[in-house]
Scaffold this active site. Structure first.
Site, PDB file in Angstrom:
ATOM      1  N   GLU A   1      -5.108  -8.811   1.187  1.00  0.00           N
ATOM      2  CA  GLU A   1      -5.720  -8.446   2.477  1.00  0.00           C
ATOM      3  C   GLU A   1      -7.204  -8.223   2.273  1.00  0.00           C
ATOM      4  O   GLU A   1      -7.628  -7.610   1.293  1.00  0.00           O
ATOM      5  CB  GLU A   1      -5.123  -7.158   3.066  1.00  0.00           C
ATOM      6  CG  GLU A   1      -3.742  -7.276   3.643  1.00  0.00           C
ATOM      7  CD  GLU A   1      -3.243  -5.965   4.231  1.00  0.00           C
ATOM      8  OE1 GLU A   1      -4.079  -5.165   4.716  1.00  0.00           O
ATOM      9  OE2 GLU A   1      -2.020  -5.726   4.197  1.00  0.00           O
TER      10      GLU A   1
ATOM     11  N   GLU B   1       0.810  -1.223   0.000  1.00  0.00           N
ATOM     12  CA  GLU B   1       0.000   0.000   0.000  1.00  0.00           C
ATOM     13  C   GLU B   1       0.846   1.278   0.000  1.00  0.00           C
ATOM     14  O   GLU B   1       0.743   2.106   0.917  1.00  0.00           O
ATOM     15  CB  GLU B   1      -0.943   0.003   1.200  1.00  0.00           C
ATOM     16  CG  GLU B   1      -1.962  -1.107   1.187  1.00  0.00           C
ATOM     17  CD  GLU B   1      -2.976  -1.027   2.313  1.00  0.00           C
ATOM     18  OE1 GLU B   1      -3.978  -1.753   2.247  1.00  0.00           O
ATOM     19  OE2 GLU B   1      -2.757  -0.243   3.269  1.00  0.00           O
TER      20      GLU B   1
END
Length: 460
Positions: free
Chosen positions: A363, A165
């Site tokens: 995720e 991220e």
């Protein structure tokens, strides 16, 4: 019955700083989280810092057994840069090497596919002291760190990721104040973003030059932006969100170049970073083999009807505002919308617009506060988590049946972990952690997850 293709992967993901503990022993130096907690502990929920966390460092031998007991055939964690290389001189900490090699070896002996992420928000403080990701010296240090990780651990690793991220660390460090140094400086944000993409490409370049042959990719949170309406202003707002938040890393990672619209936007805002043609070539020539996709909640947006002052500091909200959609389904504990269909939308977007590149859900999860409420006969009965997973897997299965190239699903997370400023406020694990004793107990979801993996699917 929802069934997945043969060889589909089921597992969990975590990160080093959020799970290892052992924050100040065996020669590990401070990273930005250790330092921030030291100087301002009240930023962290109930003043719980990263020093101990879930303490996998001291429990990994038995924790690896829990991976097997919860049916996992894939696992992702990261390497703690400040543990492996404690000082700017670049010297390797042999105690860290011993820990990681034993940890990774035990996972592999369980026939669990192991993905290792090189960087998950936890920059060593000695690099933050010279400007962090705004400084090209950090990019060079990262390249050297990546090469050492490849040399030391590639024989134990099934696939690598360069960053987790990256848009989050950029926004949180230099726009919104959730990560140290918590500055509001859009010029630094853009420079940090470019340098991070360059670092990712340099790691990929190094890996291939070293003639290793595993897949190497990047993990991105591809949060879909849904417009409030079909009016032009709202549609344009959603387009701008996707451009800034998604395409800024996805396009150079997959295609090796930035979208022209994004380049023009950055130029118009006078935020163009320092770069060279050689660096652009490195990004162009070193794209990813596969992709990790994190998804938790959608983003609802609307047009910004207000006029910005000419001298106002740039913020992404210049181009869009968030929209609080009435009646949305919520996880009230985390304050996030639950919208499983977005996983289908992500999958179809990758299929149609990003070369149908191979990817994995890296995720997805549901954080819940005070799970003690749901304990029955000594076990947390987290049926809400099971239902959450089922709904997301339903939409993922639909996308795969329509040609999406997704190879697996990883839940966040394995054992309840420390979560940055939220610490242990919300619990995400298949395995419960008792913070007082360190005891681990498999939740109902952990038992269900084992059956999911064994059956390669589930009853709807």
């Amino acid at each position: 019955m929802i069934k997945f293709p043969k060889g589909f992967l089921y597992g969990t993901a975590t990160s080093a700083t959020q799970s290892e503990g052992a924050g100040n022993i065996d020669n590990k130096s401070e990273n930005i989280w250790d330092y921030w907690y030291k100087i301002d502990p009240y930023k962290f929920y109930k003043q719980v810092g990263p020093g101990n966390t879930t303490d996998i460092y001291n429990n990994y031998k038995t924790d690896v057994d829990l991976l097997e007991e919860t049916g996992q055939n894939v696992y992702r964690t990261s390497i703690n840069w400040a543990r492996l290389i404690p000082d700017i001189d670049g010297k390797i900490n042999q105690k860290a090497v011993s820990f990681y090699r034993d940890y990774f070896s035990r996972i592999r002996k369980k026939n669990i596919t192991l993905y290792i992420n090189l960087f998950h928000f936890d920059l060593p403080m000695y690099l933050m002291d010279i400007g962090g990701w705004t400084n090209k010296k950090t990019v060079e240090a990262y390249k050297d760190y990546a090469r050492k990780c490849f040399e030391l651990f590639d024989d134990l690793v099934d696939g690598w990721f360069t960053f987790n991220e990256p848009i989050v660390q950029v926004e949180c460090q230099y726009l919104y104040g959730y990560h140290y140094p918590a500055e509001v400086d859009p010029k630094k944000a853009v420079q940090a973003a470019f340098n991070t993409q360059l670092a990712s490409a340099l790691a990929i370049k190094s890996y291939k030059e070293m003639e290793f042959n595993k897949k190497i990719g990047i993990i991105l949170n591809l949060t879909p932006a849904y417009p409030r309406s079909n009016n032009d202003g709202d549609l344009k707002a959603a387009e701008m969100v996707e451009l800034i938040n998604k395409s800024s890393f996805l396009d150079p990672s997959v295609f090796g170049k930035y979208p022209e619209k994004l380049i023009k936007l950055i130029k118009n805002e006078k935020l163009t970073p320092e770069y060279s043609q050689e660096e652009l070539e490195i990004i162009k020539e070193n794209t990813i083999d596969f992709l990790g996709v994190n998804y938790y909640q959608p983003l609802r947006v609307r047009e910004n009807p207000y006029q910005y002052k000419e001298d106002a500091l740039f913020m992404p909200s210049k181009y869009y505002l968030t929209y609080d959609m009435p009646g949305k389904r919520m996880n009230p504990y985390r304050g996030w919308e639950i919208y499983p269909k977005a996983l289908y939308d992500i999958a179809i977007n990758i299929r149609d617009n990003y070369k149908n590149i191979e990817w994995i859900v890296s995720e997805n999860g549901m954080g819940v506060e005070n799970e003690e409420r749901f304990r029955e006969n000594g076990q947390i009965k987290d049926d809400y988590r099971i239902d959450f997973i089922k709904e997301h897997l339903y939409w993922l299965s639909k996308a795969i049946s329509e040609g999406a190239n997704c190879k697996g699903y990883q839940l966040w997370t394995f054992i309840d972990c420390w979560s940055w400023l939220n610490a242990y406020k919300n619990r995400y694990g298949l395995v419960e952690l008792d913070l007082n004793t360190g005891q681990r107990k498999i939740k109902k979801s952990g038992q269900w997850f084992k059956k999911l993996s064994e059956n390669n699917g589930f009853e709807l």
